[in-house]
Design an enzyme around this catalytic site. Structure first.
Site, PDB file in Angstrom:
ATOM      1  N   SER A 216       0.833  -1.198   0.000  1.00 42.63           N
ATOM      2  CA  SER A 216       0.000   0.000   0.000  1.00 42.63           C
ATOM      3  C   SER A 216       0.868   1.248   0.000  1.00 42.63           C
ATOM      4  CB  SER A 216      -0.876   0.009   1.245  1.00 42.63           C
ATOM      5  OG  SER A 216      -0.054   0.202   2.382  1.00 42.63           O
ATOM      6  N   LYS A 217       0.197   2.366  -0.283  1.00 38.67           N
ATOM      7  CA  LYS A 217       0.869   3.660  -0.260  1.00 38.67           C
ATOM      8  C   LYS A 217       1.452   3.909   1.138  1.00 38.67           C
ATOM      9  CE  LYS A 217      -1.369   7.577  -0.763  1.00 38.67           C
ATOM     10  NZ  LYS A 217      -2.459   8.463  -1.194  1.00 38.67           N
ATOM     11  N   ARG A 218       0.708   3.444   2.129  1.00 39.43           N
ATOM     12  CA  ARG A 218       1.172   3.629   3.512  1.00 39.43           C
ATOM     13  C   ARG A 218       2.487   2.886   3.773  1.00 39.43           C
ATOM     14  NH1 ARG A 218      -3.380   1.790   6.259  1.00 39.43           N
ATOM     15  NH2 ARG A 218      -4.564   2.912   4.688  1.00 39.43           N
TER      16      ARG A 218
ATOM     17  N   GLY B 191       4.840   2.426   1.700  1.00 39.73           N
ATOM     18  CA  GLY B 191       5.892   3.255   1.114  1.00 39.73           C
ATOM     19  C   GLY B 191       6.277   4.378   2.063  1.00 39.73           C
ATOM     20  N   ALA B 192       5.255   5.070   2.572  1.00 41.05           N
ATOM     21  CA  ALA B 192       5.508   6.206   3.467  1.00 41.05           C
ATOM     22  C   ALA B 192       6.230   5.729   4.732  1.00 41.05           C
ATOM     23  CB  ALA B 192       4.195   6.878   3.819  1.00 41.05           C
TER      24      ALA B 192
END
Ligand code: GLU
Length: 508
Positions: free
Chosen positions: A263-265, A267-268
């Protein structure tokens, strides 16, 4: 061209393009090119509530960056347009009406309040929100439960309504997935999905089937998350065009992150990109970093993406786009989720930096310097710099810190790492070496190094004790390529200047 192979990537322009999305593009593209077929991009923009105006241009920019150009698309044209679903509204309406006429779909006039009431009234401990399906259909306000006169009057009055598919109460539908084999569904658990919305726009389910048919799509590659929608699509194919007309489908494996679906999370949290290119969400100004800006080469990007779910049956890992096209086969795509490993992705990039043609690498490195407000004009010098530092660069963004000291005098020197061992003996050595350097005629790395070593012998100092100070003088820090090659490249005058300035600092 093989007219019988036509595949499509069908993004909804709702935001940035995720790794999974680019992998879908890639597998579509590789399959098309391997079979001499056509790769089509269709923009699925029928959901106005999620529509983001900048997203379409962004998607095409990403395709351009990775070098996977469509043969047909809203911007490339083609014989099966328009390729934006919002421009095909009238087409879908006709098919929705045909389904109603044939008894496979119905008009539903339920208001938001009525729908909400139904979800509440029928909820149980196991089912927190009742769906609109065969079990409640007969209790709702639709063209099955209401009289023809009533329905006709409401339609004439323009009363807000949707068209829903009438899912069979209990039917086994199946299809043969190119990756997963035979897949079965029981329609009793599937709801009566909306096909045409109150604003006259189709939903994804209707539009995807109609367009795959009209655009003569032969094979569909899409993410595994679309598998639950398959029974709806299979029935629509059966009702509208006949099951034999249906393309072959392949549902691609999920891309997994550190835990579960990437998920994008993730990555962050872990500091790696998940989008192809930088994306800014206009609603909340949230910025998501892209692989491009992080310093990935498109060659490396598509190489590691191809291996997320596919391999050629050998241990080979490095593939050019041409090799991928030659070797790609859907038989070798596996169904199990494919784990994304950022360290491995960087390894691919490092390998591609080493093998890319100098001319191409040069223009990319130049761009990354420009992004740091530093313009490189001397192209021959840049070539030498690249040859010298590229083994140390994993990302294109590494070139700037790994070589800026070759273009300009470092402003900060890591004095702390040499000060404890600095003494007058070393000072005398360097002062004398400056004199020798001034006289030197052959300015090349080997010659400079030999001269340095000879002088250390004369002064009876270990070469090793002087190398670090020299590196700090020329490079600024404890990193970089062989120090005598640095000296050779920055030329005599600059080398001497850096040593002189550093001596002043060290002795102060
Ligand atoms: N519009 C869908 C998406 O956003 C496409 C799914 C498909 O390829 O059928 O992913």
């Amino acid at each position: 061209m093989n007219d019988s192979v036509r595949v499509r990537f069908a993004p909804s322009p709702t935001g940035g393009l995720h790794l999974g999305g680019v992998r879908t593009v890639l597998f579509n593209y590789l399959f098309a090119k391997h079979n001499n077929g056509k790769f089509i991009v269709r923009i699925e923009d029928t959901d106005q509530s999620r529509y983001v105006p900048e997203a379409e241009e962004y998607i095409f920019n990403c395709l351009n960056w990775v070098g996977l150009q469509p043969d047909e698309s809203p911007i490339h044209g083609g014989d099966y347009g328009p390729y934006r679903q919002s421009e095909r509204k009238e087409i879908y309406k006709k098919y929705a009406e045909q389904l109603v006429r044939d008894g496979f779909a119905y008009y539903a006039f339920d208001t938001q309040e009525e729908l909400e009431k139904m979800r509440q009234d029928f909820k149980t401990t196991h089912n927190h929100s009742q769906q609109y399906d065969h079990s409640v259909r007969m209790k709702m306000k639709n063209s099955i439960t209401c009289s023809t006169e009533e329905v006709n009057t409401w339609l004439k009055e323009g009363r807000s309504h949707v068209v829903r598919i009438k899912m069979p109460k209990h039917e086994n539908v199946s299809f043969k997935d190119m990756i997963r084999g035979e897949v079965h569904f029981d329609t009793s658990v599937v709801d009566d999905k909306v096909l045409l919305k109150a604003d006259g726009m189709p939903t994804y389910h209707l539009a995807v089937v109609v367009d795959d048919y009209l655009m003569k799509i032969s094979h569909v590659f899409r993410g595994e998350e679309w598998l639950p929608s398959a029974p709806v699509h299979i029935l629509l194919w059966k009702y509208l065009f006949g099951i034999d007309a249906m393309p072959q489908w392949a549902h691609l494996p999920l891309i997994l992150g550190p835990v579960g679906k990437l998920s994008k999370r993730d990555g962050a949290k872990h500091g790696f990109p998940v989008f192809a290119m930088n994306w800014t969400d206009k609603n909340n100004s949230e910025k998501t970093e892209g692989f491009k800006e992080k310093g990935f080469l498109p060659e490396a990007f598509i190489n590691f993406l191809a291996l997320l779910g596919w391999n050629d049956g050998t241990e080979k890992e490095l593939f050019s786009k041409q090799e991928l096209i030659q070797n790609f086969s859907i038989d070798r795509v596996h169904a199990a989720g494919a784990k994304f490993d950022y360290e491995k992705a960087k390894w691919f990039n490092h390998e591609w930096i080493k093998r890319l043609e100098l001319i191409e690498l040069k223009s990319k490195v130049k761009d990354f310097f420009s992004a740091q407000q530093f313009e490189i004009n001397d192209s021959t010098f840049l070539e030498k710099v690249i040859e010298l530092v590229k083994d140390r660069c994993t990302l294109l963004t590494d070139f700037y810190p790994q070589s800026i000291f070759l273009f300009e005098t470092p402003t900060q020197l890591d004095i702390a790492s040499i000060q404890p061992k600095w003494d007058n003996k070393k000072n005398i050595f360097f002062t004398e070496w400056i004199l020798q350097l001034t006289e030197m005629i052959n300015w090349d790395a080997t010659y400079i190094e030999e001269n340095f070593k000879a002088l250390t012998n004369l002064h009876n100092i270990k070469t090793g004790d002087l190398l670090l100070p020299l590196r700090i003088m020329l490079v600024g820090g404890k990193f970089g390529p062989p120090v005598f090659q640095v000296a050779a490249l920055i030329e005599k005058k600059e080398t001497i200047k850096r040593i002189e300035n550093a001596l002043k600092l060290f002795n102060s």
